[in-house]
Design an enzyme around this catalytic site. Structure first.
Site, PDB file in Angstrom:
ATOM      1  N   LYS A   1     -38.224 -29.335 -55.937  1.00 12.43           N
ATOM      2  CA  LYS A   1     -37.001 -28.821 -55.304  1.00 12.43           C
ATOM      3  C   LYS A   1     -35.813 -29.718 -55.674  1.00 12.43           C
ATOM      4  CE  LYS A   1     -38.192 -31.294 -51.044  1.00 12.43           C
ATOM      5  NZ  LYS A   1     -38.864 -31.166 -49.747  1.00 12.43           N
TER       6      LYS A   1
ATOM      7  N   ASP B   1     -14.341 -41.552 -59.891  1.00 12.22           N
ATOM      8  CA  ASP B   1     -14.810 -41.445 -61.271  1.00 12.22           C
ATOM      9  C   ASP B   1     -15.022 -42.790 -61.966  1.00 12.22           C
ATOM     10  OD1 ASP B   1     -14.021 -38.689 -60.863  1.00 12.22           O
ATOM     11  OD2 ASP B   1     -11.973 -39.388 -61.242  1.00 12.22           O
TER      12      ASP B   1
ATOM     13  N   ARG C   1     -48.762 -32.049 -51.617  1.00 12.20           N
ATOM     14  CA  ARG C   1     -47.402 -31.726 -52.085  1.00 12.20           C
ATOM     15  C   ARG C   1     -46.682 -33.019 -52.469  1.00 12.20           C
ATOM     16  NH1 ARG C   1     -47.849 -29.092 -46.830  1.00 12.20           N
ATOM     17  NH2 ARG C   1     -46.314 -30.624 -46.106  1.00 12.20           N
TER      18      ARG C   1
ATOM     19  N   TYR D   1      -8.752 -49.445 -54.659  1.00 16.50           N
ATOM     20  CA  TYR D   1      -8.188 -48.902 -53.418  1.00 16.50           C
ATOM     21  C   TYR D   1      -8.455 -49.816 -52.226  1.00 16.50           C
ATOM     22  CZ  TYR D   1      -7.901 -44.298 -55.738  1.00 16.50           C
ATOM     23  OH  TYR D   1      -7.605 -43.262 -56.565  1.00 16.50           O
TER      24      TYR D   1
ATOM     25  N   ARG E   1     -39.337 -28.845 -37.043  1.00 14.81           N
ATOM     26  CA  ARG E   1     -38.392 -28.244 -37.985  1.00 14.81           C
ATOM     27  C   ARG E   1     -38.630 -26.740 -38.106  1.00 14.81           C
ATOM     28  NH1 ARG E   1     -37.694 -31.022 -43.838  1.00 14.81           N
ATOM     29  NH2 ARG E   1     -39.766 -30.130 -44.225  1.00 14.81           N
TER      30      ARG E   1
HETATM   31  C1  LIG Z   1     -39.903 -32.139 -49.679  1.00 12.54           C
HETATM   32  C2  LIG Z   1     -41.211 -31.805 -49.108  1.00 12.54           C
HETATM   33  C3  LIG Z   1     -42.382 -32.431 -49.566  1.00 12.54           C
HETATM   34  C4  LIG Z   1     -42.360 -33.588 -50.533  1.00 12.54           C
HETATM   35  O1  LIG Z   1     -42.182 -34.779 -49.815  1.00 12.54           O
HETATM   36  P1  LIG Z   1     -42.268 -36.198 -50.540  1.00 12.54           P
HETATM   37  O2  LIG Z   1     -42.125 -37.179 -49.450  1.00 12.54           O
HETATM   38  O3  LIG Z   1     -41.128 -36.217 -51.505  1.00 12.54           O
HETATM   39  O4  LIG Z   1     -43.572 -36.243 -51.225  1.00 12.54           O
HETATM   40  C5  LIG Z   1     -43.594 -31.986 -49.077  1.00 12.54           C
HETATM   41  N1  LIG Z   1     -43.654 -30.985 -48.174  1.00 12.54           N
HETATM   42  C6  LIG Z   1     -42.552 -30.385 -47.691  1.00 12.54           C
HETATM   43  C7  LIG Z   1     -42.695 -29.306 -46.676  1.00 12.54           C
HETATM   44  C8  LIG Z   1     -41.302 -30.776 -48.122  1.00 12.54           C
HETATM   45  O5  LIG Z   1     -40.207 -30.190 -47.608  1.00 12.54           O
END
Ligand SMILES: *Cc1c(COP(=O)(O)O)cnc(C)c1O
Length: 391
Positions: free
Chosen positions: A40, A321, A228, A272, A138
């Site tokens: 993602k 920049d 994941r 700045y 969530r």
């Molecule tokens: C982003 C995400 C992940 C990945 O998490 P990491 O900590 O980057 O491995 C896994 N599961 C879900 C539901 C996520 O939103």
């Protein structure tokens, strides 16, 4: 060598990604738990159009993204493996989800019903993984609801969807604090308990998954059919306090070329807000990268960059920049000299996790925040295999 705008650029090293993938596989039993790569947010800023096909060519068959645009982009780039959308897709996109053969996360049984209705009216069926809330707060059906198993079993009977699995997400799997470990253990048991109860109702579940990077690293539960992996794939840590069980290499380096070098007299202000005043005669280098490129303004006066193998402190406010660095003690700095903002130069290293620490955030935000103004230069070994310029 370069034919990209040699102002500021990110180097994406696919050989390091490959090494990370190999290392991550040692953490799991692949007969039980399939590797899913989370790509993602443009593969955490690393360019999904290169990262996902490379991973697929390395044997990865499952990807996760956050929305339908990202999923579509993977298909456009030739990805044929399974794709799960973890975030929100309006149910109106049912036909599109089906056409692209995407699995959609369902935030609730109500969402699944809407998706089913719209899918049916388009003459398609959409695969879903139902989210289960075990403590992240969530999305998902609440695992503690006494009728959760019934509601999931009923969802599975909807004609416009195919319930392909259930998943949950950890809130503190990256913490080794005793009460956090207990919390994660509890999330895990609530989840698999619910999976069991759903199966007892005769509902088949191809996938039941709970592991993110930290989960995969420290609690690779074989009941999880997918892991994941996100941040660790890119060689960063889920949390600075962790000692990871495998050695990973950050995949992204961030570089720039010096645009201007000048002597600065003691007593001169830089940038700045006049936050910096030279306390001695110095040599200052201007570097054409700033917060619009994703180099956070909150690093002003805190970060350093690497030039000719030495640390050069960032002085004064970081601009949109450009930024300035003190190079007084570094020989041979001139217009065009390469600057490493993230990466290794000689024996010095600065990582996205280091920058995150300095600016009070996490490595995730640093790499995701590298903006599309920065070309991604894709390396295989020392060879450039692609140059991605978003503008
Ligand atoms: C982003 C995400 C992940 C990945 O998490 P990491 O900590 O980057 O491995 C896994 N599961 C879900 C539901 C996520 O939103």
């Amino acid at each position: 060598m370069q034919n990209f705008l040699r102002r500021a650029w990110a180097e994406i090293h696919l050989d390091r990604l490959s090494d990370n993938l190999t290392a991550l596989k040692t953490l799991i039993n692949e007969n039980k738990t399939q590797l899913a790569c989370v790509v993602k947010a443009n593969a955490y800023g690393h360019d999904d159009g290169n990262i996902a096909p490379f991973l697929e060519a390395s044997g990865v068959r499952f990807f996760a993204v956050s929305n339908i645009k990202e999923a579509e982009n993977l298909r456009k780039n030739g990805v044929t493996g399974e794709i799960l959308i973890l975030g929100h897709t309006p149910p109106e996109y049912a036909a599109e989800l089906s056409r692209l053969d995407i699995i959609q996360a369902a935030v609730s049984p109500e969402y699944a019903e809407r998706l089913s209705e719209i899918a049916l009216s388009s003459g398609v069926r959409v695969k879903i993984h139902m989210a289960v809330d075990t403590g992240m707060g969530r999305i998902g059906i609440c695992a503690a609801d006494e009728n959760a198993a019934d509601r999931i079993a009923n969802t599975a009977k909807l004609e416009g969807i195919i319930l392909d699995g259930l998943f949950t997400h950890y809130a503190v799997a990256d913490s080794l604090d005793e009460s956090d470990i207990e919390y994660t253990d509890n999330q895990t048991e609530m989840f698999f308990d619910l999976c069991e109860r759903v199966r007892e109702k005769g509902t088949a579940l191809r996938h039941t998954h709970c592991l993110n990077s930290a989960g995969g690293a420290f609690r690779a539960d074989e009941r999880s059919t997918l892991v994941r992996f996100g941040i660790m794939l890119y060689g960063l840590t889920p949390d600075r306090g962790l000692t990871l069980p495998v050695k990973l290499s950050p995949v992204m380096d961030l570089k720039a070329a010096v645009s201007y070098v000048k002597p600065v007299k003691k007593g001169t202000f830089i940038s700045y807000g006049r936050t910096y005043c030279a306390e001695r005669d110095i040599i200052a280098a201007t570097i054409p990268i700033g917060y619009a490129d994703g180099y956070s303004r909150s690093l002003s006066g805190k970060a350093y960059v690497l030039i000719n193998g030495r640390k050069a402190p960032v002085i004064g406010r970081i601009c949109m920049d450009q930024l300035m660095a003190d190079v007084t003690d570094i020989p041979d700095v001139r217009e065009g000299t390469e600057v490493t903002l993230i990466g290794k130069d000689g024996s010095e290293v600065i990582t996205a996790d280091d920058l995150a620490q300095l600016s009070g955030t996490i490595g995730y935000e640093v790499v995701c925040g590298i903006s599309k103004r920065i070309p991604r230069v894709i390396f295989r070994g020392n060879e450039i295999s692609d140059i991605v310029e978003y503008y």
